[in-house]
Design a protein around this motif. Structure first.
Motif: not given
Length: 340
Positions: A136-150
């Motif tokens: 759930x944290x990872x899926x929220x990360x797509x919205x909240x921290x897109x640069x960090x996720x990339x």
């Protein structure tokens, strides 16, 4: 009679197969490698174990696979914004050359006229990210921290590329069977647009690299709903999508995309791998899916992501029923077997 590999190729190319491809028969799965041994995930039913990524994985008795509990005290990435502070690569470069020798011997024994020597690679980009960071944290990360996720996926891709180079230089597999679950039974974990934003280019790069390393066949496992992601699977270079659950409307997928990708699945594991499976149920399910999909661009198979079953004998019984109905189907449709 065609060999297993020849029959697969005829099936994938819209040619003249002489029977249904039967589950995993065309693959010799390398269920482990020295890299897998070093990472050290639990064996079936073994319970909890901390692997070389630092992830606590759990394979409970009677369950078809493992999954990280990822309670707050166990999750590796505590803060996605600073994910680099928490992660490390498994030290695969320290694997001694001698560790590869038993696996090289295994590969040399495979009859390549019948089967592809296949690297069984679990924990793909999305799975490894949520093993480290909690789903759930990872899926929220797509919205909240897109640069960090990339950045995280670029980091994980770098490991996968080094993993691929080591395996291919030592074992020279003909195929890769790559796990990365992208949805639940009813939906994908993210929208198709978001999926493309984070995963299309990394997987294009990874699967292109496998081809450059000599891999002929790319099989991707996601036992889920992923019908809306099939166009991206094709762009990624996937030859076979294994794990397509019935919720995907598999006959429609075969009709719409079959010339570009082969669909392997259609038989939900929960129906045939349980403590009350029967031959009658298997025969019913096999007939239904084979009649609906036909023998081209489709492989009838349990949606489970390996060639074993949780309940002893379930996989073997399903294979027997596929073989039996294949004889019936090809005879009824005037598709006579070719001579050897």
């Amino acid at each position: 009679m065609l060999t297993k590999k020849e029959n697969l190729i005829q099936t994938m190319t819209g040619g003249s197969p002489d029977r249904f491809v039967n589950q995993y028969e065309f693959l010799h799965l390398l269920m482990s490698t020295p890299i897998g041994d070093l990472i050290g995930n639990p064996n079936p039913g073994e319970g909890r174990k901390v692997n070389a990524w630092g992830v606590t994985m759990e394979w409970a008795p009677g369950q078809p696979g493992m999954f990280p509990p990822n309670t707050p005290d166990l999750v590796v990435i505590k803060d996605l914004e600073d994910w680099k502070d928490y992660v490390h690569y498994p030290e695969i470069e320290k694997i001694p050359e001698a560790a590869w020798e038993p696996y090289i011997e295994e590969c040399e024994k495979v009859d390549k006229s019948e089967q592809y020597v296949t690297y069984f690679r679990t924990g793909g980009l999305f799975e490894q990210s949520h093993h480290l960071g909690e789903i759930s944290n990872i899926c929220m990360g797509f919205y909240e921290y897109p640069d960090e996720m990339h950045e995280l996926y670029k980091w994980l891709l770098d490991f996968e590329m080094r993993d691929a180079e080591m395996v291919c230089s030592h074992l020279h597999p003909d195929a890769v069977f790559h796990h990365d679950d992208w949805g639940s039974q009813l939906s994908t974990f993210m929208s198709p647009d978001m999926f493309a934003e984070f995963f299309l280019e990394p997987y294009q790069e990874l699967y292109k690299y496998y081809r450059e390393l000599g891999v002929e066949l790319i099989i991707h496992h996601s036992d889920s709903y992923a019908a809306t992601l099939v166009p991206y699977m094709i762009e990624m270079g996937i030859d076979i999508w294994q794990g397509a659950m019935s919720s995907n409307n598999v006959p429609e997928l075969v009709k719409k995309y079959g010339k570009d990708i082969t669909i392997m699945g259609g038989i939900d594991t929960a129906l045939i791998d349980n403590d009350h499976y029967t031959r009658e149920k298997d025969a019913e399910v096999v007939k239904e899916v084979c009649d609906a999909c036909g023998p081209l661009y489709f492989i009838p198979c349990s949606t489970a992501g390996d060639d074993i079953s949780t309940f002893p004998g379930a996989k073997e019984m399903l294979s027997e029923e596929i073989a039996k109905y294949s004889e019936v189907y090809f005879k009824e449709h005037g598709l006579s077997k070719q001579e050897a």
